[in-house]
Motif scaffolding. Sequence first.
Motif, PDB file in Angstrom:
ATOM      1  N   THR A  52      -0.898   8.191  -0.276  1.00 43.64           N
ATOM      2  CA  THR A  52      -1.127   6.760  -0.054  1.00 43.64           C
ATOM      3  C   THR A  52      -2.540   6.425   0.414  1.00 43.64           C
ATOM      4  O   THR A  52      -2.769   5.343   0.953  1.00 43.64           O
ATOM      5  CB  THR A  52      -0.125   6.213   0.977  1.00 43.64           C
ATOM      6  N   GLY A  53      -3.481   7.328   0.256  1.00 43.21           N
ATOM      7  CA  GLY A  53      -4.863   6.952   0.490  1.00 43.21           C
ATOM      8  C   GLY A  53      -5.510   7.464   1.751  1.00 43.21           C
ATOM      9  O   GLY A  53      -6.729   7.461   1.859  1.00 43.21           O
ATOM     10  N   TYR A  93      -4.898   3.774  -3.910  1.00 44.62           N
ATOM     11  CA  TYR A  93      -4.667   2.682  -2.968  1.00 44.62           C
ATOM     12  C   TYR A  93      -5.250   1.373  -3.502  1.00 44.62           C
ATOM     13  O   TYR A  93      -4.655   0.302  -3.337  1.00 44.62           O
ATOM     14  CB  TYR A  93      -5.293   3.035  -1.621  1.00 44.62           C
ATOM     15  N   HIS A 111      -7.613   1.302   4.611  1.00 39.83           N
ATOM     16  CA  HIS A 111      -6.870   0.043   4.555  1.00 39.83           C
ATOM     17  C   HIS A 111      -7.762  -1.174   4.786  1.00 39.83           C
ATOM     18  O   HIS A 111      -7.457  -2.267   4.308  1.00 39.83           O
ATOM     19  CB  HIS A 111      -5.740   0.045   5.581  1.00 39.83           C
ATOM     20  N   THR A 123       1.670   2.874  -4.075  1.00 41.16           N
ATOM     21  CA  THR A 123       1.111   4.223  -4.197  1.00 41.16           C
ATOM     22  C   THR A 123       2.227   5.246  -4.372  1.00 41.16           C
ATOM     23  O   THR A 123       2.083   6.210  -5.129  1.00 41.16           O
ATOM     24  CB  THR A 123       0.274   4.606  -2.958  1.00 41.16           C
ATOM     25  N   GLY A 136      -9.364  -1.773   1.549  1.00 42.35           N
ATOM     26  CA  GLY A 136      -8.232  -1.930   0.632  1.00 42.35           C
ATOM     27  C   GLY A 136      -7.495  -3.247   0.802  1.00 42.35           C
ATOM     28  O   GLY A 136      -7.047  -3.857  -0.178  1.00 42.35           O
ATOM     29  N   GLY A 147       0.800  -1.213   0.000  1.00 45.41           N
ATOM     30  CA  GLY A 147       0.000   0.000   0.000  1.00 45.41           C
ATOM     31  C   GLY A 147       0.830   1.259   0.000  1.00 45.41           C
ATOM     32  O   GLY A 147       0.410   2.302  -0.517  1.00 45.41           O
ATOM     33  N   HIS A 148       2.026   1.191   0.585  1.00 42.90           N
ATOM     34  CA  HIS A 148       2.927   2.336   0.570  1.00 42.90           C
ATOM     35  C   HIS A 148       3.792   2.354  -0.690  1.00 42.90           C
ATOM     36  O   HIS A 148       3.922   3.375  -1.359  1.00 42.90           O
ATOM     37  CB  HIS A 148       3.827   2.317   1.807  1.00 42.90           C
ATOM     38  N   VAL A 166     -12.031   4.063  -0.292  1.00 47.08           N
ATOM     39  CA  VAL A 166     -10.665   3.853  -0.766  1.00 47.08           C
ATOM     40  C   VAL A 166     -10.408   4.727  -1.993  1.00 47.08           C
ATOM     41  O   VAL A 166     -11.086   4.573  -3.012  1.00 47.08           O
ATOM     42  CB  VAL A 166     -10.434   2.374  -1.153  1.00 47.08           C
TER      43      VAL A 166
END
Length: 540
Positions: free
Chosen positions: A100-101, A283, A331, A68, A334, A64-65, A279
């Motif tokens: 990152t969302g 992401y 998250h 993105t 996600g 996710g990091h 989301v």
Amino acid sequence: MTDATMEIRMQVMWNRLISVVEEQAMTLLRTAFSTSVREAGDLSAGVFDPMGRMLAQAVTGTPGHVNTMAEAVLHFITEIGRDNMFPGDTYVTNDPWKGTGHLHDITMVSPSFKGDRLVGFFACTAHVVDVGGRGFGADGKSVYEEGIQIPIMKFAERGEVNGTLVTLLRSNVREPNQVVGDFYSLAACNEVGHRRLIDMMDEIGLTSLDDLGAFIFSRTEAAMQERIRALPQGAWDNALDTDGYDEPVRLAARVEIDGLRVNVDFGGSAPVSRWGINVPIIYTKAYASYALKCVVAPDIPNNWASLEAFTISSPENILNAPRPAPVSVRHVIGHLVPDLVLGALAKALPGKVLAEGAAALWNIHMSVRPVAGQAGRRAEILMFNSGGMGARPELDGLSATAFPSGVMTMPIEATEQTGPIIVWRKELRPDSGGDGEFRGGLGQVIEIEPMPGHEFDFSAMFDRVNHPAKGRDGGGAGASGSVALDDGTKLKPKGWQHVPQGRRLVLHLPGGGGYGDPARRSDAARQDDLSKGYVTEGRK
């Protein structure tokens, strides 16, 4: 120089570049103030070419990091502008749609100059303990309630830190020392990467990364195309129901493989929610791409060229939520995207894809305070916890393991040092893994109590309470999760709630689904489960 010699030289330099970003990430791990970074590894680090294309990422980091961030650097280049970039600069944002969302993740990008020539960029991301607003939870009705928003801007120019930004941060967050400390850690992380890159270039005699970048991208693209051409061609659909906030949420995906690319479309998913479980598409792309790569090319390095092989599309919905939708706990939904995508891939590649797992982290954010009239201290505590992974086609699922995020378990001792709580229990949860030829991974049982004279509010960010992980190919479902007080009071799986003095919060984390017909599980494996306490006597 022969072609073979050049090939070897380029491969060695590629490996050196990866070691540069590994040291970059280790700097952040060693200097971070927040336990979520230094203990759990909730971060990413990477190096990019002057066009903003990711050359290499650190192994440490979450999809996710990392994925993105691969897109975010392009936003930084566009908004800062090449003419406004100087040696010693560092840029920052927590814009959920360009980072990152959600607001709790801070992304920093630093240009890397060799002399007066821009040779690349370093970027890193980390989750900070607080960004003000309502706190880390799903209760907000728009992003404006969820905390301070930092547009893409300069954290430092020519080495001079933006003091106004630091003052604003200190005035808007509950843990100013931790948050500001993490900002400096992120900046230091990029600086170390820059120094090691310049050392490498001086040693090897490089004036730019152009040739190395071309080598990395051409080799990666060729390898990805070879893998995709070997896949079945066509389209496959899958749907998955999640707990949502106050009503179930349906996620839907179609995976289409056309010979050169793999596209995932999320049309048919639930509309944008009024709660902070939405989301941003950046992401969704990150975790959809990760799921595809796990199956298609797990051994090919992750960079711009490997990610270019995947395209992600979606109409406006919960997986493509526009500004200013609330997205604080993006998250949770996600992290369920990989199970959704893998479910479609399982139809294209039977016998190759693991069962569903707990997926979403069972993060808990606690705001601890003294009971009225008593002495004590306040603290913001973030704790990462994981349920069980789904069983694999030839192996049992991993227990208490963070898939797909990949973050590490946070030691109890480190968590208890950050604030006045006691973790009385943190152990594997028997019978929580789905039955099958291969058993699903186990969840955990966790009990947390405020220290005497204290109480706490906590933000529940949990899923798989009403919709447990499904097994695959005849495997049984994993156990569902539960949230309660030790007196039996049931609590909600999402939202801010209260734990009074003298009571314990009890979490039963979900297990992973099983794989294959349970009748085919060997007697030896069942006896091993019993002897280790993974399964209790008489379980059906």
